[in-house]
Design a protein around this motif. Structure first.
Motif, PDB file in Angstrom:
ATOM      1  N   PRO A   1       0.699  -1.073   0.077  1.00 22.31           N
ATOM      2  CA  PRO A   1      -0.008   0.159   0.180  1.00 22.31           C
ATOM      3  C   PRO A   1       0.781   1.205  -0.255  1.00 22.31           C
ATOM      4  CG  PRO A   1       0.096  -0.707   2.232  1.00 22.31           C
ATOM      5  CD  PRO A   1       0.937  -1.848   1.315  1.00 22.31           C
ATOM      6  N   ALA A   2       0.279   2.144  -0.507  1.00 22.92           N
ATOM      7  CA  ALA A   2       0.987   3.559  -0.540  1.00 22.92           C
ATOM      8  C   ALA A   2       1.137   3.904   1.067  1.00 22.92           C
ATOM      9  CB  ALA A   2       0.544   4.615  -1.242  1.00 22.92           C
ATOM     10  N   LEU A   3       2.352   4.470   1.243  1.00 21.18           N
ATOM     11  CA  LEU A   3       2.352   4.974   2.806  1.00 21.18           C
ATOM     12  C   LEU A   3       2.145   6.565   2.620  1.00 21.18           C
ATOM     13  CD1 LEU A   3       5.191   4.017   4.992  1.00 21.18           C
ATOM     14  CD2 LEU A   3       4.777   6.380   4.887  1.00 21.18           C
TER      15      LEU A   3
ATOM     16  N   ILE B   1       2.870   9.602   3.585  1.00 18.81           N
ATOM     17  CA  ILE B   1       3.819  10.081   4.593  1.00 18.81           C
ATOM     18  C   ILE B   1       3.819  11.320   5.588  1.00 18.81           C
ATOM     19  CG2 ILE B   1       5.285  11.540   2.782  1.00 18.81           C
ATOM     20  CD1 ILE B   1       7.190   9.392   5.117  1.00 18.81           C
TER      21      ILE B   1
ATOM     22  N   ILE C   1       1.186   9.888   8.227  1.00 18.52           N
ATOM     23  CA  ILE C   1       2.205   9.431   9.341  1.00 18.52           C
ATOM     24  C   ILE C   1       2.996  10.300  10.225  1.00 18.52           C
ATOM     25  CG2 ILE C   1       3.828   7.603   9.657  1.00 18.52           C
ATOM     26  CD1 ILE C   1       1.009   6.365   8.709  1.00 18.52           C
TER      27      ILE C   1
ATOM     28  N   GLU D   1      13.098  14.845   3.046  1.00 14.59           N
ATOM     29  CA  GLU D   1      12.879  13.670   3.975  1.00 14.59           C
ATOM     30  C   GLU D   1      11.867  12.901   3.697  1.00 14.59           C
ATOM     31  OE1 GLU D   1      14.943  14.546   8.249  1.00 14.59           O
ATOM     32  OE2 GLU D   1      13.276  15.562   7.722  1.00 14.59           O
TER      33      GLU D   1
ATOM     34  N   PHE E   1      12.270   9.213   2.661  1.00 16.72           N
ATOM     35  CA  PHE E   1      11.871   8.214   3.423  1.00 16.72           C
ATOM     36  C   PHE E   1      10.479   7.434   2.783  1.00 16.72           C
ATOM     37  CE2 PHE E   1      12.773  10.687   7.656  1.00 16.72           C
ATOM     38  CZ  PHE E   1      14.170  10.331   7.462  1.00 16.72           C
TER      39      PHE E   1
ATOM     40  N   GLN F   1      12.320   4.897   0.447  1.00 16.29           N
ATOM     41  CA  GLN F   1      12.956   3.984   1.136  1.00 16.29           C
ATOM     42  C   GLN F   1      11.954   2.773   2.008  1.00 16.29           C
ATOM     43  OE1 GLN F   1      15.495   6.283   3.567  1.00 16.29           O
ATOM     44  NE2 GLN F   1      17.437   6.202   2.146  1.00 16.29           N
ATOM     45  N   LEU F   2      10.966   3.640   2.492  1.00 16.80           N
ATOM     46  CA  LEU F   2       9.866   2.772   3.338  1.00 16.80           C
ATOM     47  C   LEU F   2       9.301   1.853   2.347  1.00 16.80           C
ATOM     48  CD1 LEU F   2       9.399   5.102   6.132  1.00 16.80           C
ATOM     49  CD2 LEU F   2      10.838   3.015   6.123  1.00 16.80           C
TER      50      LEU F   2
ATOM     51  N   ASP G   1      10.152   0.276  -0.337  1.00 19.30           N
ATOM     52  CA  ASP G   1      11.090  -0.924  -0.435  1.00 19.30           C
ATOM     53  C   ASP G   1      10.783  -1.803   0.719  1.00 19.30           C
ATOM     54  OD1 ASP G   1      11.917   0.384  -2.749  1.00 19.30           O
ATOM     55  OD2 ASP G   1      13.978   0.871  -2.169  1.00 19.30           O
ATOM     56  N   VAL G   2      10.961  -1.310   2.030  1.00 18.25           N
ATOM     57  CA  VAL G   2      11.038  -1.868   3.203  1.00 18.25           C
ATOM     58  C   VAL G   2       9.432  -2.721   3.385  1.00 18.25           C
ATOM     59  CG1 VAL G   2      11.177  -1.883   5.709  1.00 18.25           C
ATOM     60  CG2 VAL G   2      12.710  -0.560   4.415  1.00 18.25           C
ATOM     61  N   LEU G   3       8.331  -1.893   2.999  1.00 20.65           N
ATOM     62  CA  LEU G   3       7.014  -2.317   3.003  1.00 20.65           C
ATOM     63  C   LEU G   3       6.888  -3.214   2.179  1.00 20.65           C
ATOM     64  CD1 LEU G   3       5.068   0.848   3.762  1.00 20.65           C
ATOM     65  CD2 LEU G   3       5.303  -1.189   5.298  1.00 20.65           C
TER      66      LEU G   3
ATOM     67  N   HIS H   1       9.038  -5.549   1.015  1.00 17.78           N
ATOM     68  CA  HIS H   1       9.699  -6.780   1.345  1.00 17.78           C
ATOM     69  C   HIS H   1       9.079  -7.367   2.837  1.00 17.78           C
ATOM     70  CE1 HIS H   1      13.148  -9.028   3.477  1.00 17.78           C
ATOM     71  NE2 HIS H   1      13.790  -8.756   2.022  1.00 17.78           N
ATOM     72  N   ILE H   2       8.154  -6.519   3.703  1.00 20.47           N
ATOM     73  CA  ILE H   2       7.552  -7.089   4.619  1.00 20.47           C
ATOM     74  C   ILE H   2       6.138  -7.689   3.923  1.00 20.47           C
ATOM     75  CG2 ILE H   2       5.911  -6.066   6.446  1.00 20.47           C
ATOM     76  CD1 ILE H   2       8.240  -4.160   7.247  1.00 20.47           C
ATOM     77  N   GLU H   3       5.776  -7.466   2.936  1.00 21.32           N
ATOM     78  CA  GLU H   3       4.560  -7.935   2.358  1.00 21.32           C
ATOM     79  C   GLU H   3       4.479  -9.531   2.437  1.00 21.32           C
ATOM     80  OE1 GLU H   3       1.636  -6.705   1.286  1.00 21.32           O
ATOM     81  OE2 GLU H   3       2.478  -4.982   2.270  1.00 21.32           O
TER      82      GLU H   3
END
Lengths: 96, 487
Positions: free
Chosen positions: A5-7, A9, A12, A24, A28, A31-32, A34-36, A38-40
């Motif tokens: 999902p789109a974060l 920013i 948040i 920033e 962010f 970068q986040l 990419d991390v999200l 991965h977390i999927e």
């Protein structure tokens, strides 16, 4: 959780009380993202009927006798205050 | 044994102190002189207080002279990671947020070390709020690896591992949330122990992820780790997750607990991405145990591939909550740019926190936010249960697991700019925190270019005695801990 999902920013950062710069926010969010992404893969795990673990220690509630203990002195408690006066922490006016 | 005082072990120095061949003041002076000589190159410390250390050393000498020694740690200089409170001394978490903060009280581990007579020596650099794997996230600049100062010492407790490896302390304490003791120990060629969650009190430790954080020692030998653990372990009513376990004599267990043991080799920990030289060194350690009559079994931890994701959901969620206290009101950095009270929070936090801390607060806030809690946080907690069950299942058949500590040796400062690449440093250490297990990293060789390699032994919950004995059996038959960096 089928696709990353789109974060939002701005939303948040507001919840986190962080005044981020535009630069920033852009960095962010990327970068986040990419991390999200991965977390999927957590969505792939079958957790049917699995209890959540809050922490690994076999302790669930702790009671203590309600007895006064020595604490910090006022001077010690205020030692790190950014601004203080008359044994109080100073902050800008909250209500007009 | 090194002829240099500052490279010797606690066990050896305690014997010399007891035999009056050495005073704590002499030892502390040697450590201070060494610190001055190497700090320009290593930068392991955020702050130290020589007069205070020498006063503690003099008090220790007076106790010994009066026949009132408190035991093997009496008079031994021990450095603390700059996330552990010592009354009257700075406590920064390597953050601009706490640049001027002075601890108003002692952490429980500090109280315990003081009781054991240790000379508390300095506050050691780390990644900001212990978030990182290289100590590059410190607001006060990176720490150099004593084996090659152009490389990182690991993290987040990189100051603790580097100071010990460089002879700037005889032992140090760190904290481990996802590998922050074991990985820097491996990268700096020293022993690093992360105890079972709940064995060592977290009172007075700056919180990062409360369900994962645990304090533990960095030492030159497994025996020294047993000595320090014995001093800091134990129930504390000021930490509600502190467990009422009986604390055994860990040092005596090193020789009383004998093998042969059954060791498990988790196949998922030797998959792609592991440096071949590290794989070869760990294979040799496996062969050593086999030669000692230990049974070696391949085991499977099938949820290993989900550890990293589970960790980054849980750790950032807890961090976003724990770091909510830094609001510029009661302590810490307060912005002067703010226009009103609410504005103080957002600007103080924006100015006080570095980029990695901000990234993790944002991620943690997101996974806890309305609409995403079940999908991320709750799900991660359930996967955590499965990860813990994998370990407990494996422990039905084996006494401990043997793995690499880090998939790579120390890398160059500045080499890993992408957050995700850095997160992969912790793939072999994170599962242990999620499952709350004890684990130790012991030196097991060097790469061809002379960088230290660590092997990780993972133990059953509360079985530190067994874990230390298994590690000690390996260490005794090898001389890795007798090698020191030359610079």
């Amino acid at each position: 959780m089928s696709s990353a999902p789109a974060l939002d920013i701005d939303h948040i950062a507001k919840l986190a009380r962080l005044a981020l710069t535009a630069e920033e926010k852009a960095r962010f969010a990327q970068q986040l993202g990419d991390v999200l992404h991965h977390i999927e893969q957590l969505a792939k795990v079958d957790v049917t009927g699995v209890e959540p673990t809050a922490h690994a220690s076999p302790i669930f509630n702790v009671w203590q006798a309600d007895v006064a203990q020595p604490g910090l002195t006022v001077a010690d408690a205020l030692r790190n205050a950014p601004a203080q006066r008359d044994n109080m922490i100073l902050v800008p006016k909250v209500v007009e | 044994m090194s002829s240099k005082l500052y490279f010797r072990t606690i066990a050896d120095l305690a014997a010399a102190l007891d035999a009056k061949q050495l005073s704590s003041v002499e030892l502390t002076q040697a450590v201070i002189a060494r610190t001055h000589a190497v700090e320009p190159c290593i930068h392991a410390f955020n702050s130290f207080d020589e007069a205070d250390a020498l006063a503690q050393a003099a008090a220790s000498d007076a106790r010994r002279a009066a026949g009132q020694s408190c035991g093997p740690l009496d008079g031994i200089p021990i450095g603390l990671k700059d996330v552990i409170a010592v009354t009257g001394q700075p406590l920064t978490a390597s953050s601009k947020m706490l640049k001027d903060f002075v601890s108003p009280y002692d952490a429980t581990v500090t109280t315990k070390l003081k009781k054991a007579g240790a000379v508390l020596w300095g506050r050691l650099n780390c990644d900001e709020f212990a978030m990182g794997s290289s100590t590059e996230n410190s607001a006060f600049g990176p720490t150099g690896n004593p084996w090659d100062p152009t490389r990182v010492p690991g993290g987040s407790s990189g100051g603790s591992s580097a100071a010990l490896a460089a002879g700037e302390a005889i032992a140090t304490l760190g904290s481990d949330t996802g590998g922050s003791i074991r990985q820097p120990a491996a990268l700096c060629g020293v022993v690093g122990l992360k105890p079972t969650y709940g064995l060592v009190s977290r009172f007075g430790l700056i919180a990062f992820a409360s369900s994962l954080d645990q304090i533990g020692p960095f030492t030159r030998t497994v025996e020294d780790a047993a000595i320090v653990l014995g001093a800091i372990a134990g129930h504390d009513e000021r930490d509600s997750t502190s467990f009422q376990a009986e604390i055994p004599d860990y040092r005596a267990a090193l020789t009383s607990q004998r093998g042969p043991w059954k060791l498990g080799i988790p196949k998922e920990y030797f998959a792609t991405g592991l440096d071949p030289e590290i794989a070869a060194s760990v294979e040799k350690a496996i062969a050593f145990y086999q030669s000692q009559g230990c049974e070696i079994r391949e085991v499977s931890l099938p949820h290993t591939q989900y550890c990293l994701d589970t960790y980054y959901v849980i750790a950032t969620a807890e961090a976003s909550s724990n770091l909510g206290r830094y609001d510029g009101i009661r302590y810490g950095h307060r912005s002067t740019a703010a226009k009103d009270a609410v504005d103080i929070y957002a600007h103080s936090r924006a100015e006080g926190f570095g980029p990695e801390v901000k990234r993790r607060i944002i991620l943690g806030t997101y996974v806890l936010s309305s609409g995403y809690y079940d999908a991320y946080y709750l799900r991660a907690q359930k996967v955590r249960t499965l990860i813990r069950q994998d370990f407990l299942h494996a422990f039905r058949d084996v006494d401990a697991l043997l793995t690499p500590t880090s998939p790579m040796p120390a890398f160059k400062i500045g080499e890993k700019a992408d957050p995700l690449a850095l997160y992969l440093c912790d793939i072999y250490t994170i599962g242990v925190n999620l499952a709350g297990l004890p684990a130790i990293s012991v030196p097991c060789g060097f790469t061809k270019s002379g960088l230290p390699i660590g092997a990780q032994l993972i133990g059953q919950p509360w079985k530190e005695s067994n874990l230390l004995a298994i590690a000690h059996a390996y260490e005794r038959a090898h001389d890795w801990s007798a090698q020191f960096p030359i610079f």
